[in-house]
Design an enzyme around this catalytic site. Sequence first.
Site, short mmCIF file in Angstrom:
data_model
loop_
_atom_site.label_atom_id
_atom_site.label_comp_id
_atom_site.label_asym_id
_atom_site.label_seq_id
_atom_site.Cartn_x
_atom_site.Cartn_y
_atom_site.Cartn_z
N ARG A 156 0.84 -1.19 0.00
CA ARG A 156 0.00 0.00 0.00
C ARG A 156 0.89 1.25 0.00
O ARG A 156 1.94 1.27 0.64
CB ARG A 156 -0.85 -0.04 1.26
N THR A 160 -8.99 0.44 -9.90
CA THR A 160 -8.19 -0.61 -9.29
C THR A 160 -8.29 -1.76 -10.26
O THR A 160 -9.15 -1.75 -11.13
CB THR A 160 -8.83 -0.98 -7.93
N ASN A 212 -5.94 4.19 -7.37
CA ASN A 212 -7.16 4.76 -6.79
C ASN A 212 -8.13 5.14 -7.91
O ASN A 212 -8.82 4.28 -8.40
CB ASN A 212 -6.88 5.91 -5.83
N GLU A 214 -3.82 8.03 -4.12
CA GLU A 214 -4.25 7.21 -2.98
C GLU A 214 -4.46 8.02 -1.71
O GLU A 214 -5.11 7.57 -0.77
CB GLU A 214 -3.21 6.11 -2.73
N ASP A 240 -7.80 8.25 -0.03
CA ASP A 240 -8.37 7.19 0.82
C ASP A 240 -8.25 7.52 2.31
O ASP A 240 -8.82 6.83 3.15
CB ASP A 240 -7.72 5.83 0.53
N SER A 285 -10.15 -0.76 0.81
CA SER A 285 -11.19 -1.79 0.74
C SER A 285 -10.77 -2.97 -0.12
O SER A 285 -11.55 -3.91 -0.32
CB SER A 285 -12.48 -1.20 0.14
O1 DON Z 1 -7.88 0.99 -1.70
C1 DON Z 1 -9.05 1.24 -1.96
O2 DON Z 1 -9.98 0.78 -1.34
C2 DON Z 1 -9.35 2.15 -3.13
N1 DON Z 1 -8.23 3.00 -3.41
C3 DON Z 1 -9.70 1.29 -4.30
C4 DON Z 1 -10.21 2.10 -5.45
C5 DON Z 1 -10.95 1.25 -6.40
O3 DON Z 1 -11.11 0.09 -6.27
C6 DON Z 1 -11.61 1.93 -7.50
N2 DON Z 1 -11.94 0.95 -8.53
N3 DON Z 1 -12.78 0.93 -9.32
#
Ligand code: DON
Length: 582
Positions: free
Chosen positions: A97, A372, A392, A411, A414, A444
């Site tokens: 991450r 993602t 992100n 990111e 988040d 998530s």
């Molecule tokens: O880490 C996370 O939860 C978000 N940055 C994920 C973003 C995401 O899955 C968007 N996808 N469509």
Amino acid sequence: MVAAAALVPAVLPGLVPAVSAASREPVAADNGMVVSAHRLASTAGVEVLKRGGNAIDAAVAVAYALAVTYPEAGNIGGGGFMTIRLADGRETFIDFRETAPAAAGPTLYQDAAGKVIPGQSTRGYKAVGVPGTVAGLELALTRYGTRPRAELMAPAIALARDGFVLDSGDARFLASGAEDFARDPGSAAIFLNRGQPWPAGHRLVQSDLAAALALIARDGPAAFYTGPIAQRIVAASRANGGILAPGDFAAYQAVERQPITCEYRGWRIVSAPPPSSGGVVLCETLNILEGYPMAALGFHSAQGVHYEVEALRRAFHDRNTQLGDPAFVKLDVARFTDKGYAARQREGIAPDKATPSASLGLPTALPEGQSTTHVSIVDKAGNAVSLTYTLNDWFGARVTAPGTGILLNDEMDDFSAKPGVPNMFGLVEGSNNAIAPGKRPLSSMSPTIVTRDGRLAMVVGTPGGSHIPTGVLQVIRNVVDYGMDLAEAVEAPRIHAQWLPDEVAYERFALSPDTMAALSARGHQLVEMGYHNQIAAIVVGRPAAGPAAADDRPIGAPANGATARLYGVIDPRLPTGSAEGY
Ligand code: DON
């Protein structure tokens, strides 16, 4: 008249689908399977498997290839998580991450009056967290892979250097970033043709990215974290209002962790621990649902959806009020995945009445980004990789550091941009996910592996921000509770609930009018939603877990160590991606 069953061809002798599927059949193969969001990346992964590389080797090749062919979310300028299950049963989790730069603090995205400034955490260099992908792939490869880095990166380098021809899905998807690319000369030079999106049929060449990948192939993470790539990204950040510093890159570490595990009706779930919330949300929801006769209630019955929404409401409430980076926040994760805790949660669920979300306590929910991608891989020996990584938003912060070809993440969005401010319900959010130097934002992402009787049964994951755990949950439940084959399970319309906003979202056709009326009568607010997920999944043994013919093998890898047949499915909700096996 021909009997319906006769119209359904057996996939293989002895492997009649458990149900007469209205979906296309999963892609089947005997030796290895790769499911990813881009066909050329899936092919790169299968080639590694064919040459005798293992699932981890293939994951590294696919991840670097996606950084070239799928700039929407494939990346080396972002971060993610990899859940690994080795053929000998060992399970582990690689956390790569992104982290907050040292100069970041809780008020980074607020003005002098303490108001959150829109767009600052989502676009441009100020939104960028310190990327983890190169460190994470290297950690996975050195601990669990078998092939040299340079060999695994060769397909990605070739795809960037020689280019690849955009198909209509690629072109359509790339065009969705055009407006922002036009504002960033580094991105416009690659992804636009004199300000306009490239059409299908264009060969997209990414020379700077090819050079950056070649440097990483040769020098490893040092090229990225202490070498010329870090220097270029930091220079671009400094020139454009960002706060990245050389020390942020030098300090970055990927971390190996214990995955979260739980059991659902005899199936064992292995998923993402904090700093992801994915495993907690998945396990807590499943634990609550285990106490209800979900199979008998049936797919998307009003009562079944009611229980699912009430379970999700509680799991997301815990997520949003309790979870954060375990290096910064004291967490008792086992509490959330405990069956007794789920039983107590069920006591608060009325069968005929929605619980007002606000009655559960303090909110922290912030909307998450939209980009993602997930990769599922199983090799011939039965090693499995479930990899979700991200920028992100689609194309991240939509900035490409000049001279690198590397799109950078956003990111930082988040994190909670401002803990402590009352939300629209007048409730106050906690500080577990506030910005702090070196901290990982709560995620998530839920790269998940499922076993049955100690054997590999399923690999599953998806993009979708806060919709990730619900997407994974519903695919697993569709297989386990309703006996759908994997393609049906992936294609079936989904619902989503996440505590706040206090509503039940549904994909078109997910709920009939009388089901919606029955849910409304219980007090649920219903809203139609678009598509959020692109599930990439594999099941092992047979395509469905439902009622099997007497001569069918059970789902899951064979106990005697024999090669299992593999079934892969890519969600059709996005225009790219493929399941490929051999
Ligand atoms: O880490 C996370 O939860 C978000 N940055 C994920 C973003 C995401 O899955 C968007 N996808 N469509």
